[in-house]
Design a protein around this motif. Structure first.
Motif, PDB file in Angstrom:
ATOM      1  N   LYS A  31       0.847  -1.202   0.000  1.00 30.43           N
ATOM      2  CA  LYS A  31       0.000   0.000   0.000  1.00 30.43           C
ATOM      3  C   LYS A  31       0.884   1.255   0.000  1.00 30.43           C
ATOM      4  CE  LYS A  31      -4.458  -1.514   1.645  1.00 30.43           C
ATOM      5  NZ  LYS A  31      -5.456  -1.456   2.708  1.00 30.43           N
ATOM      6  N   ASN A  32       0.308   2.336  -0.524  1.00 27.55           N
ATOM      7  CA  ASN A  32       1.052   3.580  -0.715  1.00 27.55           C
ATOM      8  C   ASN A  32       1.706   4.079   0.571  1.00 27.55           C
ATOM      9  OD1 ASN A  32       1.967   5.825  -2.152  1.00 27.55           O
ATOM     10  ND2 ASN A  32       0.170   7.023  -1.632  1.00 27.55           N
ATOM     11  N   ARG A  33       0.955   4.064   1.673  1.00 28.72           N
ATOM     12  CA  ARG A  33       1.486   4.588   2.931  1.00 28.72           C
ATOM     13  C   ARG A  33       2.637   3.721   3.444  1.00 28.72           C
ATOM     14  NH1 ARG A  33      -2.455   6.789   7.717  1.00 28.72           N
ATOM     15  NH2 ARG A  33      -3.085   8.377   6.217  1.00 28.72           N
TER      16      ARG A  33
ATOM     17  N   ARG B  29       5.736   4.603   1.450  1.00 28.41           N
ATOM     18  CA  ARG B  29       6.282   5.896   1.888  1.00 28.41           C
ATOM     19  C   ARG B  29       7.067   5.747   3.199  1.00 28.41           C
ATOM     20  NH1 ARG B  29       3.445  10.779   0.449  1.00 28.41           N
ATOM     21  NH2 ARG B  29       2.456  10.580  -1.573  1.00 28.41           N
TER      22      ARG B  29
ATOM     23  N   GLU C  43       5.332  16.322  -4.824  1.00 28.84           N
ATOM     24  CA  GLU C  43       4.940  14.961  -4.426  1.00 28.84           C
ATOM     25  C   GLU C  43       6.171  14.172  -3.990  1.00 28.84           C
ATOM     26  OE1 GLU C  43       3.137  11.638  -3.415  1.00 28.84           O
ATOM     27  OE2 GLU C  43       2.007  13.453  -3.897  1.00 28.84           O
TER      28      GLU C  43
ATOM     29  N   SER D 271       7.219  12.432  -0.380  1.00 31.16           N
ATOM     30  CA  SER D 271       7.038  10.987  -0.603  1.00 31.16           C
ATOM     31  C   SER D 271       7.453  10.138   0.593  1.00 31.16           C
ATOM     32  CB  SER D 271       7.802  10.535  -1.852  1.00 31.16           C
ATOM     33  OG  SER D 271       9.194  10.724  -1.657  1.00 31.16           O
TER      34      SER D 271
ATOM     35  N   GLU E 203       1.104  10.997   3.468  1.00 33.08           N
ATOM     36  CA  GLU E 203       0.525  11.563   2.242  1.00 33.08           C
ATOM     37  C   GLU E 203       0.921  13.033   2.205  1.00 33.08           C
ATOM     38  OE1 GLU E 203      -2.433   9.595   3.886  1.00 33.08           O
ATOM     39  OE2 GLU E 203      -1.773  10.814   5.557  1.00 33.08           O
TER      40      GLU E 203
END
Length: 647
Positions: free
Chosen positions: A195-197, A200, A343, A347, A351
């Motif tokens: 997942k994105n989080r 990061r 962004e 990163s 978010e």
């Protein structure tokens, strides 16, 4: 990277896990619990067991488990619902020899959990495996796959037999593991990707471990990482093995300097796919992340306590750091951060903090939609003003290495600024009041360099615009305009301290419309009265917008009378259409810098002051009279004493 490690790090600081077992009557709930705890199959089991505790050394994570049995009778449905709402994980049982109980999971139990808003991992358990009809040779995967597609909250499915001791400890191990090392925050089951989080957070960890900043983890850096997370060094052969696994599947995961970020992320995806979530969770928790994949609140320093009329600003040290970061991410060197560059800068945050209101579109954008250095620093100033904790948190995410208490300063009280007749702030907040269609939004837009538009959009929510204002002598201040919709004024002023955060208030009216002027003066009176009653008086300016239109007939007389009566400046005429702003933003900052000069006075306020002056004067006369009386009394006593002595 090994998967060993201390249980406490795995557990994310948890002191216990509460597992609730639910399902239809006769599916084997109580037998499952007793067999797990006593390690023997019970001949007689009561209908509902009292809470059962598995000791902390039962599983490797060393976190004690409390198992709650539930009743299957209809009259206990409310009690069962209460228990489910308190659960950390739910075990739903069906009987392998009764297919109807399996259907009941998707027809009743799983929808019921959703209805109750129970958002915890669910383990589906097929009990009485020993009683299943041997003719039914259907795999668990075939049976459960459609249900798991429909109900994503199901973490895992398992079949067991209490009578034959098949996979009993595993049931509660999987339930505990789903709580301590949940899949949901890390991995997207549908796309089979991190997942994105999670990406990061792992990127930030990678950068923190890449001490020489060469974009790869060398053997020594990998070893340091391993020791920090798992308290055990990697043998040289293990490092070679890790890199070989990555290189075979993903050649760009390793280069001549070591393991790249791509390789590091690939390894974690591999651990998760193989069910070794505890490895990734141990790494995240060692670096301070909680189950939401955000830094634990207790790691984020709290900003010093302050009174309502104090604000928080970034220090010069923090601003210099932010300028360096800006330069680092302005890859094309055009003096602005394009959306992709911004962004990239964020990163390593969960978010981007400015993707939503009130920060989205609050600063001036370049022609290509980027942020200039002033725009970028303005956004940081706004975030620090409105949410200092969020600002501190994001400084941590982007690598602010100094002591975080050196990044923020609390300003002097506004009340003290008025007394000293000078503000020492660098960031001023201006509340923009005015009736509908007066030109408030256009004032904010022009402050952000946006072209004039004739169309009117009714503002229903508060909106912010922030920019740097150049003052004479090369001085710069940051001004925050906060637009208050007309129908939001009553709600704002219902709070006693609402004006405490305001450095200056501006009242905008349409200079061609008498009703607009009347409403603006009503708002001015409301705000001035509120300030007088609460002790949070604010400097005020009147702005006569739409100066390109003919003023209404009595405009000059009305405005002169009101401004003289209240002791403030005459309205400042502007025309956003013609781009004639009459230095309005400089005037706003100047009035905020000298907060004692433009405070309006109402009739009631004047009467109150006069009353206090009279009272003080009366008290002075009373005290002088009292002093005379005391002196007279003392003189009489001296006279009386002498008289007595002589006689």
């Amino acid at each position: 990277m090994a998967g060993a490690g201390a249980g406490a790090a795995h557990a994310g600081g948890r002191t216990g896990v509460r597992i609730v077992v639910a399902g239809d009557r006769g599916t084997g709930k109580s037998s499952l619990i007793v067999t797990a705890a006593a390690e023997t199959f019970p001949p007689n089991v009561p209908p509902v067991l009292p809470p059962t505790r598995l000791p902390e050394d039962f599983y490797p994570d060393r976190v004690p488990i409390t198992i709650i049995d539930t009743s299957s009778s209809l009259e206990d449905r409310g009690k069962v619902a209460e228990e489910l709402k308190r659960a950390d994980a739910v075990v739903l049982t069906y009987a392998c020899d009764q297919p109807i109980t399996l259907d009941r999971l998707s027809n009743f139990w799983l929808p019921e959990l959703r209805r109750l808003e129970v958002k915890v991992p669910v383990i589906v358990v097929g009990c009485k495996l020993d009683l299943r009809d041997e003719q039914q040779q259907v795999s668990l995967e075939q049976v459960m796959s459609p249900i798991m597609q429909q109900f994503r909250e199901i973490e895992t499915c398992i079949e067991c037999s209490a009578f034959k001791h098949i996979q009993i400890p595993e049931v509660f191990y999987y339930a505990q593991k789903a709580v301590l090392h949940p899949t949901g925050p890390l991995f997207d089951q549908e796309t089979q990707t991190l997942k994105n989080r999670c990406v990061r957070a792992l990127k930030r960890i990678f950068i923190l471990c890449d001490h020489d900043r060469d974009g790869a983890l060398s053997d020594a850096e990998l070893n340091d990482f391993q020791v920090k997370c798992f308290n055990a060094p990697l043998q040289p052969s293990e490092i070679v093995g890790v890199k070989r696994v990555v290189q075979e599947k993903l050649p760009e995961g390793v280069n001549d300097r070591g393991l790249t970020l791509t390789g590091f992320l690939f390894l974690h995806a591999l651990f998760i796919e193989k069910g070794r979530l505890e490895t990734t969770w141990t790494v995240l928790r060692k670096f301070g992340y909680n189950n939401d994949i955000k830094l634990s609140p207790d790691l984020i320093p709290s900003v010093a306590k302050r009174s309502p009329d104090q604000s928080v600003e970034l220090t010069n040290e923090a601003i210099e750091f932010l300028k360096r970061i800006f330069g680092l991410f302005d890859i094309d060197g055009d003096g602005a951060l394009r959306p992709a560059e911004l962004e990239d800068l964020f990163s390593t945050s969960p978010e981007s903090p400015w993707s939503e209101a009130p920060y989205k579109d609050a600063a001036e954008k370049t022609a290509l939609g980027g942020l200039s250095l002033d725009g970028y620093l303005s956004e940081w100033a706004l975030m620090t003003l409105l949410d200092p904790a969020k600002s501190v948190e994001h400084l941590m995410y982007i690598g602010y290495a100094s002591d975080l208490s050196s990044a923020m300063r609390v300003t002097r009280k506004r009340r003290m600024d008025r007394k000293k007749q000078q503000s020492e702030r660098n960031v001023f907040q201006c509340f923009v009041f005015g009736p509908e269609k007066a030109g408030k939004s256009k004032l904010l837009n022009s402050f952000l360099g946006r072209p004039f538009s004739d169309s009117h959009t009714s503002a229903t929510d508060e909106r912010y615009a922030v920019n740097v204002v150049d003052l004479p002598g090369g001085n710069k201040k940051t001004l925050v305009l906060r637009e208050i919709p007309e129908d939001g004024v009553r709600k704002l002023l219902s709070n006693k301290e609402s004006l405490a955060a305001c450095d200056i208030a501006v009242f905008v009216h349409d200079s061609s419309d008498e009703s607009s002027w009347k409403r603006a003066t009503e708002l001015l009176l409301e705000v001035a009265t509120h300030g007088e009653n609460t002790g949070f008086e604010v400097p005020c300016l009147i702005v006569a917008a739409k100066d390109d239109l003919d003023p209404y007939p009595m405009a000059i007389q009305d405005s002169t009378r009101v401004s003289q009566d209240m002791g403030i400046e005459a309205p400042i005429p502007i025309s956003t259409k013609l781009g004639d702003f009459n230095n309005i933003f400089r005037k706003i900052v100047s009035a905020a810098e000298h907060p004692h000069l433009s405070i309006p006075e109402t009739e009631a306020g004047r009467s109150r002051k006069q009353y206090h002056r009279l009272i003080n004067r009366s008290l002075m006369f009373v005290s002088v009279g009292a002093a005379v009386a005391i002196v007279g009394l003392a003189a009489y006593r001296v006279y009386a004493a002498r008289k007595n002595a002589s006689s």
